[in-house]
Scaffold this motif. Structure first.
Motif, mmCIF file in Angstrom:
data_model
loop_
_atom_site.group_PDB
_atom_site.id
_atom_site.type_symbol
_atom_site.label_atom_id
_atom_site.label_comp_id
_atom_site.label_asym_id
_atom_site.label_seq_id
_atom_site.Cartn_x
_atom_site.Cartn_y
_atom_site.Cartn_z
ATOM 1 N N PHE A 46 0.784 -1.139 -0.014
ATOM 2 C CA PHE A 46 0.083 -0.042 0.099
ATOM 3 C C PHE A 46 1.060 1.351 -0.093
ATOM 4 N N LYS A 47 1.800 1.185 0.778
ATOM 5 C CA LYS A 47 2.988 2.570 1.048
ATOM 6 C C LYS A 47 3.367 2.651 -0.284
ATOM 7 N N ALA A 48 4.023 1.672 -0.733
ATOM 8 C CA ALA A 48 4.933 1.651 -2.143
ATOM 9 C C ALA A 48 3.936 2.193 -3.269
ATOM 10 N N ASP A 49 2.755 1.849 -3.331
ATOM 11 C CA ASP A 49 1.795 2.299 -4.526
ATOM 12 C C ASP A 49 1.671 3.796 -4.225
ATOM 13 N N ILE A 50 1.100 4.204 -2.839
ATOM 14 C CA ILE A 50 0.691 5.384 -2.617
ATOM 15 C C ILE A 50 1.836 6.451 -2.782
ATOM 16 N N SER A 51 2.950 5.929 -2.457
ATOM 17 C CA SER A 51 4.044 6.838 -2.651
ATOM 18 C C SER A 51 4.441 7.168 -3.952
ATOM 19 N N VAL A 52 4.349 6.152 -4.955
ATOM 20 C CA VAL A 52 4.401 6.556 -6.221
ATOM 21 C C VAL A 52 3.375 7.380 -6.927
ATOM 22 N N THR A 53 2.049 6.931 -6.727
ATOM 23 C CA THR A 53 1.153 7.478 -7.337
ATOM 24 C C THR A 53 1.218 9.119 -6.898
ATOM 25 N N TYR A 54 1.324 9.322 -5.586
ATOM 26 C CA TYR A 54 1.183 10.814 -4.999
ATOM 27 C C TYR A 54 2.582 11.359 -4.936
#
Length: 145
Positions: A46-54
């Motif tokens: 979740f953290k990796a995805d959110i970090s890249v997305t935002y």
């Protein structure tokens, strides 16, 4: 009699689950609970995805989660509202921290997102996508039930 008891228990469970968020919209509340569930299953993904997305550091996300007790849905809302409103992430986080007891509906209004507005629909649609994005990512590859 049994059916009524089971229905009551299910209503309490699902009602409580959706009541974790107070956005003023049942569907958005449910999406945020699903985002929470997905984040709990594998916070690293979740953290990796959110970090890249935002474009937010994983360190900041860890800090929000650990030090401030934010759940996945809270993190998502801060980042998505920041994007939609073109505001600094920390500014939205500060409004959240100052008003979190009032609920996300009040926080959104404080930031200028009105119910039914295009910004609200964008927030709701993004939450639906984020909620379904994390489904099925909890099991390591190659493992069977």
């Amino acid at each position: 009699m049994k059916f009524a008891a089971i229905t009551t228990v299910l209503a309490l469970v699902f009602g409580y689950s959706s009541a974790q968020y107070n956005t003023g919209d049942v569907q958005l509340n449910a999406s945020l609970v699903q985002i929470d569930d997905n984040a709990k299953l594998n916070f690293s993904v979740f953290k990796a995805d959110i970090s890249v997305t935002y474009g937010v550091s994983e360190t900041k996300l860890d800090s929000w989660s650990v030090k401030l007790g934010m759940k996945g849905g809270d993190i998502y809302l801060i980042l998505e509202m920041s994007k939609i409103l073109n505001k600094q992430v920390d500014d939205v986080a500060n409004v959240y921290n100052a008003n979190k007891k009032k609920g996300w509906g009040a926080i959104a209004k404080e930031l200028g997102i009105k119910p039914g507005s295009p910004e609200f629909h964008a927030l709701k649609g993004g939450a639906d996508q984020q909620a379904t994005k994390g489904k099925g990512k909890s099991k390591p590859k190659g493992k069977k039930n």
